[in-house]
Enzyme design. Structure first.
Site, mmCIF file in Angstrom:
data_model
loop_
_atom_site.group_PDB
_atom_site.id
_atom_site.type_symbol
_atom_site.label_atom_id
_atom_site.label_comp_id
_atom_site.label_asym_id
_atom_site.label_seq_id
_atom_site.Cartn_x
_atom_site.Cartn_y
_atom_site.Cartn_z
ATOM 1 N N GLU A 120 45.123 29.960 41.227
ATOM 2 C CA GLU A 120 45.140 31.352 40.748
ATOM 3 C C GLU A 120 43.797 32.045 40.978
ATOM 4 O O GLU A 120 43.705 33.270 40.858
ATOM 5 C CB GLU A 120 45.530 31.406 39.262
ATOM 6 C CG GLU A 120 46.987 31.064 39.032
ATOM 7 C CD GLU A 120 47.508 31.449 37.658
ATOM 8 O OE1 GLU A 120 48.682 31.181 37.394
ATOM 9 O OE2 GLU A 120 46.756 32.027 36.845
ATOM 10 N N HIS A 122 42.728 24.928 35.926
ATOM 11 C CA HIS A 122 43.764 24.439 35.013
ATOM 12 C C HIS A 122 44.887 23.732 35.760
ATOM 13 O O HIS A 122 45.125 23.998 36.934
ATOM 14 C CB HIS A 122 44.327 25.538 34.116
ATOM 15 C CG HIS A 122 45.113 26.653 34.756
ATOM 16 N ND1 HIS A 122 44.605 27.515 35.697
ATOM 17 C CD2 HIS A 122 46.389 27.075 34.546
ATOM 18 C CE1 HIS A 122 45.518 28.426 36.017
ATOM 19 N NE2 HIS A 122 46.614 28.168 35.343
ATOM 20 N N HIS A 143 55.466 34.628 37.815
ATOM 21 C CA HIS A 143 55.746 33.246 37.442
ATOM 22 C C HIS A 143 57.241 32.950 37.383
ATOM 23 O O HIS A 143 57.653 31.952 36.795
ATOM 24 C CB HIS A 143 55.091 32.929 36.099
ATOM 25 C CG HIS A 143 53.620 33.215 36.057
ATOM 26 N ND1 HIS A 143 53.110 34.495 35.999
ATOM 27 C CD2 HIS A 143 52.550 32.394 36.101
ATOM 28 C CE1 HIS A 143 51.786 34.437 35.989
ATOM 29 N NE2 HIS A 143 51.423 33.190 36.059
ATOM 30 N N HIS A 148 45.380 35.706 32.180
ATOM 31 C CA HIS A 148 46.633 36.412 31.884
ATOM 32 C C HIS A 148 47.677 35.499 31.209
ATOM 33 O O HIS A 148 48.870 35.793 31.242
ATOM 34 C CB HIS A 148 47.211 37.057 33.159
ATOM 35 C CG HIS A 148 47.657 36.098 34.222
ATOM 36 N ND1 HIS A 148 47.660 36.413 35.563
ATOM 37 C CD2 HIS A 148 48.142 34.831 34.171
ATOM 38 C CE1 HIS A 148 48.117 35.397 36.270
ATOM 39 N NE2 HIS A 148 48.425 34.434 35.445
HETATM 40 FE FE LIG Z 1 49.382 32.650 36.015
#
Ligand SMILES: [Fe+2]
Length: 283
Positions: A240, A193, A59, A12
């Site tokens: 995530e 990540h 976020h 996303h």
């Molecule tokens: Fe994210």
């Protein structure tokens, strides 16, 4: 009776929105990523789910780090996006499904999940990017969306075993809803990540692919990881993965993998697209 017909994992990241807004899908950098999506779009267009339950992490648009619900669910009839500061287009409103949302919220609290229940909430790229990926050109107006936020930004965060249990509880709640609805569930987010610090740019392909395998055949194995394990193995934002685990939790019974496309790196993240058909919808 509402039935969950399948689950989808997808990235996303905001860079996807920029790539789509600027027509970069066929460029060498983006093509291997976007080439994965047509089979998933075809499946959605064929199956025509009425409702999408979408796991993502906010976020900072609705919940900044000073107030961060562990789990939040939207119960509104409509959700708005806003300028997030990434330079990505602000997208048209998303339609909600308040009856099923309230049913799930009530059921979750009854089941021991003390949700933050949002009658109004702005939705960020974690929700909007996947919708536009599945229905490009912002053509998602025909589906109703139930946003479910999982805190993946501010420690302490819910552990994988808890996010899996949340998914299972949502699966039970959907199965007990007495309207005839077809539901698909999206688990969104990057795989391995890390965006900053000494290990910025870390990608662990082997781990990502093993996670995708386990999401199909042995999701409970993923619940053995702690969030600190995920940080170590998959980078600070590798947590995530919790959204993908929650999605899999909703698929109570058997699943069949229909499609997969793993590609990395995309904007310093591992991207795992997978379509799981729920072959034994709970009655
Ligand atoms: Fe994210």
């Amino acid at each position: 009776m509402a039935n969950i017909i399948g689950g989808i994992t997808t990235s996303h990241i905001p860079a996807i929105a920029n790539a789509m807004a600027n027509g970069l899908e066929e460029t060498p950098y983006w093509k291997p990523f976007f080439d994965g999506y047509p089979p998933v779009r075809d499946w959605l267009n064929e199956k025509k789910p009425d409702v999408i339950i979408l796991f993502y992490n906010d976020h900072g648009l609705e919940f900044f780090i000073d107030k961060k619900p562990t789990f939040a669910i939207g119960v509104a009839d409509e959700y708005h996006n806003a300028d997030e500061g990434w330079g990505i287009p602000t997208i048209p409103p998303v339609t909600g499904e308040s009856d099923l949302s309230w049913h799930i919220a009530n059921s979750l609290v009854e089941d021991g999940f003390d949700m933050t229940i949002c009658q109004e909430m702005k939705v960020d790229h974690g929700l909007t990017v996947p919708l536009n990926l599945m229905w490009p050109g912002y053509n998602y107006g025909h589906v109703k969306v139930i946003p479910v936020c999982i805190n993946c930004e501010q420690h302490p965060m819910p552990q994988p075993k808890r996010t899996y249990a949340l998914g299972q509880a949502i699966g039970r709640a959907v199965a007990s809803f007495d309207q005839d609805l077809k539901v698909a569930v999206f688990g969104t987010g990057g795989m391995s990540h890390q965006l900053d610090g000494e290990r910025a740019g870390i990608i662990n392909r082997e781990f990502d692919i093993d996670c995708l395998d386990k999401l199909v055949s042995d999701p409970e194995a993923l619940t053995k990881y702690s969030n600190l394990d995920l940080v170590e193995i998959a980078g600070a934002q590798g947590v995530e993965l919790n959204m993908l685990i929650a999605m899999r939790g909703t698929l109570i019974g058997e699943v069949k993998e229909l499609h997969r496309n793993y590609h990395a790196p995309i904007s310093n993240t591992g991207s795992g697209l997978m379509l799981l058909e729920h072959t034994m919808p709970k009655k």
